[in-house]
Design a protein around this motif. Structure first.
Motif, PDB file in Angstrom:
ATOM      1  N   LEU A 140      39.697  53.075  47.395  1.00  0.00           N
ATOM      2  CA  LEU A 140      39.649  51.626  47.548  1.00  0.00           C
ATOM      3  C   LEU A 140      40.236  51.127  48.862  1.00  0.00           C
ATOM      4  CD1 LEU A 140      40.896  50.701  43.946  1.00  0.00           C
ATOM      5  CD2 LEU A 140      38.512  50.865  44.717  1.00  0.00           C
ATOM      6  N   GLY A 141      40.967  51.965  49.563  1.00  0.00           N
ATOM      7  CA  GLY A 141      41.676  51.522  50.760  1.00  0.00           C
ATOM      8  C   GLY A 141      40.753  51.051  51.865  1.00  0.00           C
ATOM      9  N   GLY A 142      41.183  49.987  52.562  1.00  0.00           N
ATOM     10  CA  GLY A 142      40.447  49.466  53.693  1.00  0.00           C
ATOM     11  C   GLY A 142      39.192  48.701  53.345  1.00  0.00           C
ATOM     12  N   GLN A 143      38.993  48.380  52.093  1.00  0.00           N
ATOM     13  CA  GLN A 143      37.782  47.696  51.651  1.00  0.00           C
ATOM     14  C   GLN A 143      38.125  46.357  50.994  1.00  0.00           C
ATOM     15  OE1 GLN A 143      34.886  50.508  49.657  1.00  0.00           O
ATOM     16  NE2 GLN A 143      36.708  51.811  49.630  1.00  0.00           N
ATOM     17  N   VAL A 144      37.201  45.427  51.098  1.00  0.00           N
ATOM     18  CA  VAL A 144      37.344  44.160  50.384  1.00  0.00           C
ATOM     19  C   VAL A 144      37.104  44.435  48.901  1.00  0.00           C
ATOM     20  CG1 VAL A 144      36.428  41.842  50.069  1.00  0.00           C
ATOM     21  CG2 VAL A 144      36.595  42.825  52.372  1.00  0.00           C
ATOM     22  N   LEU A 145      38.045  44.023  48.078  1.00  0.00           N
ATOM     23  CA  LEU A 145      37.982  44.369  46.661  1.00  0.00           C
ATOM     24  C   LEU A 145      37.707  43.154  45.791  1.00  0.00           C
ATOM     25  CD1 LEU A 145      41.036  46.807  46.394  1.00  0.00           C
ATOM     26  CD2 LEU A 145      38.645  47.351  46.872  1.00  0.00           C
ATOM     27  N   ARG A 146      37.015  43.418  44.705  1.00  0.00           N
ATOM     28  CA  ARG A 146      36.878  42.431  43.644  1.00  0.00           C
ATOM     29  C   ARG A 146      37.953  42.731  42.604  1.00  0.00           C
ATOM     30  NH1 ARG A 146      31.990  44.497  44.593  1.00  0.00           N
ATOM     31  NH2 ARG A 146      31.932  45.627  42.614  1.00  0.00           N
ATOM     32  N   ALA A 147      38.690  41.723  42.210  1.00  0.00           N
ATOM     33  CA  ALA A 147      39.768  41.897  41.235  1.00  0.00           C
ATOM     34  C   ALA A 147      39.537  40.977  40.044  1.00  0.00           C
ATOM     35  CB  ALA A 147      41.124  41.596  41.868  1.00  0.00           C
ATOM     36  N   SER A 148      39.712  41.534  38.854  1.00  0.00           N
ATOM     37  CA  SER A 148      39.548  40.750  37.636  1.00  0.00           C
ATOM     38  C   SER A 148      40.463  41.316  36.561  1.00  0.00           C
ATOM     39  CB  SER A 148      38.089  40.778  37.154  1.00  0.00           C
ATOM     40  OG  SER A 148      37.708  42.101  36.810  1.00  0.00           O
ATOM     41  N   SER A 149      40.609  40.567  35.486  1.00  0.00           N
ATOM     42  CA  SER A 149      41.411  41.010  34.349  1.00  0.00           C
ATOM     43  C   SER A 149      40.559  40.896  33.094  1.00  0.00           C
ATOM     44  CB  SER A 149      42.684  40.163  34.211  1.00  0.00           C
ATOM     45  OG  SER A 149      43.452  40.574  33.099  1.00  0.00           O
ATOM     46  N   PRO A 150      39.777  41.928  32.764  1.00  0.00           N
ATOM     47  CA  PRO A 150      38.912  41.855  31.581  1.00  0.00           C
ATOM     48  C   PRO A 150      39.664  41.487  30.312  1.00  0.00           C
ATOM     49  CG  PRO A 150      38.338  43.751  32.914  1.00  0.00           C
ATOM     50  CD  PRO A 150      39.598  43.183  33.505  1.00  0.00           C
ATOM     51  N   GLN A 151      40.902  41.933  30.200  1.00  0.00           N
ATOM     52  CA  GLN A 151      41.733  41.620  29.047  1.00  0.00           C
ATOM     53  C   GLN A 151      42.172  40.158  29.049  1.00  0.00           C
ATOM     54  OE1 GLN A 151      45.882  42.837  29.326  1.00  0.00           O
ATOM     55  NE2 GLN A 151      45.612  44.028  27.421  1.00  0.00           N
ATOM     56  N   GLY A 152      42.312  39.605  30.242  1.00  0.00           N
ATOM     57  CA  GLY A 152      42.723  38.212  30.384  1.00  0.00           C
ATOM     58  C   GLY A 152      44.190  37.991  30.655  1.00  0.00           C
ATOM     59  N   ARG A 153      45.030  39.000  30.421  1.00  0.00           N
ATOM     60  CA  ARG A 153      46.476  38.804  30.547  1.00  0.00           C
ATOM     61  C   ARG A 153      46.944  38.727  31.997  1.00  0.00           C
ATOM     62  NH1 ARG A 153      49.743  42.958  26.925  1.00  0.00           N
ATOM     63  NH2 ARG A 153      51.427  41.846  28.004  1.00  0.00           N
ATOM     64  N   PHE A 154      46.084  39.160  32.935  1.00  0.00           N
ATOM     65  CA  PHE A 154      46.463  39.185  34.350  1.00  0.00           C
ATOM     66  C   PHE A 154      45.488  38.351  35.177  1.00  0.00           C
ATOM     67  CE2 PHE A 154      47.207  41.578  38.437  1.00  0.00           C
ATOM     68  CZ  PHE A 154      48.570  41.355  38.515  1.00  0.00           C
ATOM     69  N   ALA A 155      44.773  37.450  34.506  1.00  0.00           N
ATOM     70  CA  ALA A 155      43.673  36.738  35.160  1.00  0.00           C
ATOM     71  C   ALA A 155      44.124  35.910  36.357  1.00  0.00           C
ATOM     72  CB  ALA A 155      42.957  35.855  34.140  1.00  0.00           C
ATOM     73  N   GLU A 156      45.208  35.171  36.223  1.00  0.00           N
ATOM     74  CA  GLU A 156      45.666  34.297  37.303  1.00  0.00           C
ATOM     75  C   GLU A 156      46.064  35.103  38.532  1.00  0.00           C
ATOM     76  OE1 GLU A 156      49.156  30.952  38.107  1.00  0.00           O
ATOM     77  OE2 GLU A 156      48.514  31.393  36.055  1.00  0.00           O
ATOM     78  N   SER A 157      46.784  36.212  38.313  1.00  0.00           N
ATOM     79  CA  SER A 157      47.203  37.046  39.440  1.00  0.00           C
ATOM     80  C   SER A 157      46.023  37.801  40.035  1.00  0.00           C
ATOM     81  CB  SER A 157      48.279  38.033  38.982  1.00  0.00           C
ATOM     82  OG  SER A 157      49.464  37.344  38.617  1.00  0.00           O
ATOM     83  N   ALA A 158      45.108  38.251  39.183  1.00  0.00           N
ATOM     84  CA  ALA A 158      43.927  38.954  39.685  1.00  0.00           C
ATOM     85  C   ALA A 158      43.116  38.053  40.606  1.00  0.00           C
ATOM     86  CB  ALA A 158      43.070  39.446  38.524  1.00  0.00           C
ATOM     87  N   ALA A 159      43.065  36.763  40.297  1.00  0.00           N
ATOM     88  CA  ALA A 159      42.327  35.820  41.134  1.00  0.00           C
ATOM     89  C   ALA A 159      42.924  35.746  42.536  1.00  0.00           C
ATOM     90  CB  ALA A 159      42.316  34.441  40.483  1.00  0.00           C
ATOM     91  N   LEU A 160      44.247  35.958  42.649  1.00  0.00           N
ATOM     92  CA  LEU A 160      44.895  35.936  43.958  1.00  0.00           C
ATOM     93  C   LEU A 160      44.582  37.189  44.771  1.00  0.00           C
ATOM     94  CD1 LEU A 160      48.412  34.539  42.947  1.00  0.00           C
ATOM     95  CD2 LEU A 160      46.525  33.293  44.024  1.00  0.00           C
ATOM     96  N   LEU A 161      44.264  38.286  44.077  1.00  0.00           N
ATOM     97  CA  LEU A 161      43.920  39.534  44.761  1.00  0.00           C
ATOM     98  C   LEU A 161      42.439  39.620  45.103  1.00  0.00           C
ATOM     99  CD1 LEU A 161      45.934  42.122  42.615  1.00  0.00           C
ATOM    100  CD2 LEU A 161      46.590  41.125  44.815  1.00  0.00           C
ATOM    101  N   ASP A 162      41.624  38.855  44.406  1.00  0.00           N
ATOM    102  CA  ASP A 162      40.179  38.944  44.587  1.00  0.00           C
ATOM    103  C   ASP A 162      39.796  38.611  46.028  1.00  0.00           C
ATOM    104  OD1 ASP A 162      37.567  39.348  43.401  1.00  0.00           O
ATOM    105  OD2 ASP A 162      37.248  37.212  43.719  1.00  0.00           O
ATOM    106  N   GLY A 163      39.022  39.506  46.655  1.00  0.00           N
ATOM    107  CA  GLY A 163      38.582  39.297  48.033  1.00  0.00           C
ATOM    108  C   GLY A 163      39.527  39.823  49.090  1.00  0.00           C
ATOM    109  N   LEU A 164      40.646  40.430  48.682  1.00  0.00           N
ATOM    110  CA  LEU A 164      41.588  40.984  49.655  1.00  0.00           C
ATOM    111  C   LEU A 164      41.275  42.450  49.926  1.00  0.00           C
ATOM    112  CD1 LEU A 164      45.008  39.445  48.537  1.00  0.00           C
ATOM    113  CD2 LEU A 164      43.233  38.486  50.016  1.00  0.00           C
ATOM    114  N   VAL A 165      41.937  42.998  50.934  1.00  0.00           N
ATOM    115  CA  VAL A 165      41.750  44.394  51.337  1.00  0.00           C
ATOM    116  C   VAL A 165      43.000  45.188  50.984  1.00  0.00           C
ATOM    117  CG1 VAL A 165      41.422  45.949  53.301  1.00  0.00           C
ATOM    118  CG2 VAL A 165      40.184  43.771  53.203  1.00  0.00           C
ATOM    119  N   LEU A 166      42.813  46.327  50.317  1.00  0.00           N
ATOM    120  CA  LEU A 166      43.942  47.204  50.028  1.00  0.00           C
ATOM    121  C   LEU A 166      44.352  47.916  51.308  1.00  0.00           C
ATOM    122  CD1 LEU A 166      45.894  48.552  48.036  1.00  0.00           C
ATOM    123  CD2 LEU A 166      44.116  50.260  47.592  1.00  0.00           C
ATOM    124  N   ARG A 167      45.568  47.625  51.760  1.00  0.00           N
ATOM    125  CA  ARG A 167      46.028  48.144  53.044  1.00  0.00           C
ATOM    126  C   ARG A 167      46.793  49.457  52.905  1.00  0.00           C
ATOM    127  NH1 ARG A 167      49.200  43.893  56.615  1.00  0.00           N
ATOM    128  NH2 ARG A 167      50.421  43.751  54.691  1.00  0.00           N
TER     129      ARG A 167
END
Length: 274
Positions: free
Chosen positions: A18-45
């Motif tokens: 996953l490194g160096g790529q723009v990632l899609r982030a989600s929380s299928p369970q729902g418990r991490f949805a708000e934080s996952a939205a903040l990671l969505d579209g970022l790059v794992l450095r």
């Protein structure tokens, strides 16, 4: 609970997939949805494992200020599931997936962690500061662990399980490294010699690095296995761990077990009598 070599493998695999790529982030369970939205579209450095903790560094963007890290502690039941899909739709989540990270080629699902949260750089540093020396971190100083061990009345078998003393060691490495050193797990830390500690640390470094490479914990020497050549079988992999009542591979004495620090301890009362 996964030990330090497993967490380092998580870090290596996540960075490679996953490194160096723009990632899609989600929380299928729902418990991490708000934080996952903040990671969505970022790059794992970068990834940074320390003991049983894993930190993932995401490249900052204007909407991600302040810079945040993802902190994961798998605990007893947590697991990362990595799948390769090379541009096609990944398989649907299985089970209660706390976090899903996807690139064009890979998807990583995190299920059942004890901790999964976004943290700031000062919070990351605070966790590093409270953790002990990690045999898999080149910059770790075994002197820091020794300063605590040689003053302690606590048994070395318990001290090795304290993550603020030595980070990443779990029940398997604890039992096996003490057997290989021929050290009684109940011996107080203050009664351990410096030479013994140096030997234990060096052995932990060697065994845990081997665990990272192979993905399994093998502590037996070929001459102490039923089959002395080829890859160690599961039944041959350990000297004492989960071998209560079975003969010691070295002296034949039945391996003993007892509960220590809420985990089952295994040792040979003859080979580890001192």
């Amino acid at each position: 609970m996964p030990e330090g070599h497993s967490i380092r493998r998580d870090a290596t695999q996540a960075k490679a997939a996953l490194g160096g790529q723009v990632l899609r982030a989600s929380s299928p369970q729902g418990r991490f949805a708000e934080s996952a939205a903040l990671l969505d579209g970022l790059v794992l450095r970068a990834t940074d494992p320390h003991g049983k903790h894993l930190f993932l560094d995401f490249a900052p963007t204007p909407r991600s200020k302040p810079v945040r890290w993802l902190h994961v502690h798998r605990g007893l039941y947590g697991v990362w599931m990595l799948q390769r899909h090379d541009g096609v739709e990944p398989l649907p989540p299985r089970g209660a997936v706390r976090l899903r990270l996807s690139s064009e080629t890979h998807t990583a699902d995190l299920r059942g962690p004890t901790a999964c949260d976004l943290v700031t750089p000062p919070e990351v540093q605070a966790i590093h500061d409270r953790l002990g020396a990690d045999p898999l971190r080149p910059e770790s100083d075994p002197e820091r662990a020794w300063e605590r061990i040689h003053r302690s009345r606590v048994g070395i078998g318990a001290l090795l399980m304290q993550q603020e003393v030595v980070a990443g060691v779990g029940n398997v490495y604890r039992a096996e490294v003490l057997f290989r050193a021929r050290v009684d797990p109940y011996r107080q830390g203050r009664d351990l010699t410096r030479a013994e500690w140096d030997g234990i640390w060096a052995d932990l470094v060697e065994l845990m690095r081997a665990g990272v490479r192979s993905g399994r914990i093998v502590t037996t020497l070929p001459q102490d296995r039923e089959r002395t050549s080829g890859r160690a079988r599961r039944v041959d992999a350990h000297y004492v761990y989960r071998r209560a009542g079975e003969p010691c591979r070295v002296c034949g004495t039945p391996v003993r077990t007892a509960v220590l620090v809420a985990r089952n301890l295994f040792w040979c009362p003859v080979c580890q009598a001192h």
